[in-house]
Design a protein around this motif. Structure first.
Motif, PDB file in Angstrom:
ATOM      1  N   UNK A   1      40.770  71.426 -59.164  1.00  0.00           N
ATOM      2  CA  UNK A   1      41.829  70.498 -59.652  1.00  0.00           C
ATOM      3  C   UNK A   1      43.124  71.078 -58.870  1.00  0.00           C
ATOM      4  N   UNK A   2      42.948  71.376 -57.471  1.00  0.00           N
ATOM      5  CA  UNK A   2      44.121  71.427 -56.693  1.00  0.00           C
ATOM      6  C   UNK A   2      43.751  71.572 -55.313  1.00  0.00           C
ATOM      7  N   UNK A   3      44.307  71.606 -54.506  1.00  0.00           N
ATOM      8  CA  UNK A   3      43.897  71.885 -53.052  1.00  0.00           C
ATOM      9  C   UNK A   3      45.048  72.156 -52.119  1.00  0.00           C
ATOM     10  N   UNK A   4      44.767  73.232 -51.162  1.00  0.00           N
ATOM     11  CA  UNK A   4      45.611  73.873 -50.030  1.00  0.00           C
ATOM     12  C   UNK A   4      46.457  74.782 -50.817  1.00  0.00           C
ATOM     13  N   UNK A   5      46.244  75.310 -51.936  1.00  0.00           N
ATOM     14  CA  UNK A   5      47.344  76.219 -52.577  1.00  0.00           C
ATOM     15  C   UNK A   5      46.649  77.834 -52.164  1.00  0.00           C
ATOM     16  N   UNK A   6      47.312  78.247 -51.239  1.00  0.00           N
ATOM     17  CA  UNK A   6      47.238  79.708 -50.635  1.00  0.00           C
ATOM     18  C   UNK A   6      48.226  80.441 -51.493  1.00  0.00           C
ATOM     19  N   UNK A   7      47.719  81.602 -51.400  1.00  0.00           N
ATOM     20  CA  UNK A   7      48.429  82.823 -52.160  1.00  0.00           C
ATOM     21  C   UNK A   7      48.248  83.921 -51.105  1.00  0.00           C
ATOM     22  N   UNK A   8      49.360  84.774 -51.139  1.00  0.00           N
ATOM     23  CA  UNK A   8      49.403  85.904 -50.079  1.00  0.00           C
ATOM     24  C   UNK A   8      48.400  87.096 -50.726  1.00  0.00           C
ATOM     25  N   UNK A   9      47.905  86.974 -51.814  1.00  0.00           N
ATOM     26  CA  UNK A   9      46.891  88.013 -52.361  1.00  0.00           C
ATOM     27  C   UNK A   9      45.552  87.545 -52.328  1.00  0.00           C
ATOM     28  N   UNK A  10      45.311  86.363 -52.131  1.00  0.00           N
ATOM     29  CA  UNK A  10      43.882  85.907 -51.835  1.00  0.00           C
ATOM     30  C   UNK A  10      43.507  85.521 -50.547  1.00  0.00           C
ATOM     31  N   UNK A  11      42.427  86.306 -50.292  1.00  0.00           N
ATOM     32  CA  UNK A  11      42.001  85.926 -48.893  1.00  0.00           C
ATOM     33  C   UNK A  11      41.640  84.683 -48.219  1.00  0.00           C
ATOM     34  N   UNK A  12      41.714  84.426 -46.954  1.00  0.00           N
ATOM     35  CA  UNK A  12      41.599  82.670 -46.685  1.00  0.00           C
ATOM     36  C   UNK A  12      41.119  82.783 -45.252  1.00  0.00           C
TER      37      UNK A  12
END
Length: 468
Positions: A429-440
């Motif tokens: 239910x979202x797309x492209x939401x990056x977070x500096x705490x979450x590996x990508x």
């Protein structure tokens, strides 16, 4: 605190190559094109500075990163204006130039504060073994033109925190933005810890194969990533590659189309679609297909596009003519292939700048080029499906795997689909939401290696086991 004119004067070389505003065609400034010899000097200086920087320890380096964030915030207005003029994105409205500059400060602070203690592997009567993470040396950071400041900080912040020094090579399309950012950062960082070397492909190739560089971080196309792998092979430089996307979204039949339409829109059209992890092909169940299409058109009609310095605009131009031509060509392929244009698809012929209208195309087969190829612009194909197994098969059918998303009201059903989608990140239910705490990071031809969080710190360090 710098004004825009002060910042531009600090990074412009009057005898250099002109950089044009993609919204107007006007000259923004001029950039010095570095030579390979200048790159060699930058690498040598960074290598000489690295031991002292590493010797400061995590706490002191983190202090410097917080000072760097302070400097970004103090110069935020000038940085955002430079970014808008060179890249094209609106300054304030939507997640654009001011957002990008703010994200630079957020990522600097986050990387400064991540804890990274030695990991105890064994501690018993046989002895004690600890896993430590130590600097690699010099990191070469090669960035793109779509989020030039933010992605540069993604590469730089973790590298500096771990005790490396960095040599940045910005995109030829957006060098002034990165020069401006690094000018600001270097006002507070020690000398020679961070260098920037603008230039063309020859400089990028020289950086990727340089025997004085221990790690290459690259964000950009898969084709260029493959070339960097070949260039880096002889020196065995470590690699983090964040490559092309073509992210799929799967809309399940239990959604409320009006409730998700806004998030769907921004998942696809953030930064005018010029985002690696944007939603680029949307699979919608037949039960809600027409309603989702209608809701998306309603949102798109409320999103003005134009010059980023005009306050009302939330979408800007494509950054360069090459990308404009790619998007225009793919939309024409979609029309010829039977696609139904719901909105857009017909740019004004004499309009200045690289503006391609927000475009939604329905009723496309899964093999149409607009679906199968990454458009990297403001055109979203919408594909109807009747069985969720078909949607999963189509979503996984391309050799890409950066991001994906599932949209549905039943958390268990959405999770079941998310677990089967082949991507480094799957959002619900979202797309492209990056977070500096979450590996990508991506899989398949979307690259490898992780950024962000503690795992991102580890990716720019060497592991070292100490046993006793």
């Amino acid at each position: 605190m710098s004004t825009y004119q002060d910042l531009l004067a600090a990074v412009t070389d009057p005898s250099g190559r002109e950089i044009l505003d993609p919204a107007t065609g006007e000259v923004v400034g001029s950039v010095h094109e570095s030579t390979v010899a200048e790159l060699d000097d930058a690498v040598a200086a960074a290598r000489a500075a690295q031991p002292e920087w590493a010797g400061l320890g995590h706490a002191k380096r983190s202090e410097y990163l917080h000072r760097a964030a302070d400097a970004v915030e103090a110069n935020a207005e000038a940085l955002a204006e430079l970014l808008s003029r060179e890249q094209g994105k609106p300054i304030k409205n939507g997640p654009n130039a001011a957002f990008e500059v703010g994200a630079c400060a957020v990522w600097l602070r986050a990387n400064a504060d991540f804890p990274l203690e030695p990991e105890v592997l064994v501690d018993d009567e046989s002895g004690r073994a600890e896993l430590h993470y130590v600097p690699l040396g010099v990191v070469g950071a090669i960035g793109p033109w779509n989020w030039p400041m933010m992605i540069t900080v993604w590469q730089v912040a973790a590298s500096l925190r771990m005790g490396n020094t960095v040599v940045v090579k910005p995109s030829e399309y957006t060098p002034l933005s990165v020069l401006g950012l690094i000018h600001v950062l270097n006002q507070v960082l020690p000398a020679d810890v961070l260098h920037v070397v603008p230039g063309g492909g020859e400089v990028g190739k020289a950086l990727s194969e340089h025997d004085g560089v221990d790690k290459i971080m690259f964000t950009g196309s898969t084709k260029t990533g493959q070339a960097i792998m070949r260039s880096a092979a002889d020196g065995l430089a470590r690699l983090t590659l964040e490559l092309g996307g073509n992210d799929a979204g799967v809309v399940l039949p239990d959604v409320d189309p009006q409730a998700i339409a806004g998030d769907l829109f921004w998942g696809a059209f953030i930064n005018t679609g010029q985002t690696c992890a944007a939603l680029k092909r949307l699979y919608v169940h037949e039960d809600v297909y027409d309603s989702v299409c209608e809701a998306l058109v309603g949102v798109a009609q409320q999103m003005p596009m134009g010059n980023g310095r005009e306050e009302q605009n939330v979408l800007g131009p494509l950054q360069n003519k090459q990308q404009y031509d790619i998007v225009a060509g793919l939309v024409e392929d979609a029309k010829q292939g039977g696609g139904r244009v719901l909105i857009g698809g017909d740019p004004e012929p004499d309009q200045p700048g690289y503006f391609y209208p927000t475009t939604l195309v329905a009723d496309l087969p899964d093999d149409n080029p607009l679906v199968a190829q990454e458009q990297f612009g403001p055109a979203l194909p919408i594909i109807k499906y009747s069985d969720v197994e078909d949607a999963i098969r189509m979503a996984n059918g391309l050799d890409v795997g950066l991001g994906a998303s599932v949209w549905g009201s039943d958390p268990d059903a959405a999770m079941a689909v998310a677990q089967r989608l082949e991507a480094g990140t799957v959002w619900i239910n979202k797309h492209g939401a990056v977070d500096p705490r979450v590996p990508f990071g991506g899989i398949k031809s979307s690259g490898y290696g992780l950024e962000f969080g503690v795992e991102g710190l580890k990716s720019v360090a060497a592991s070292k086991v100490i046993s006793r």
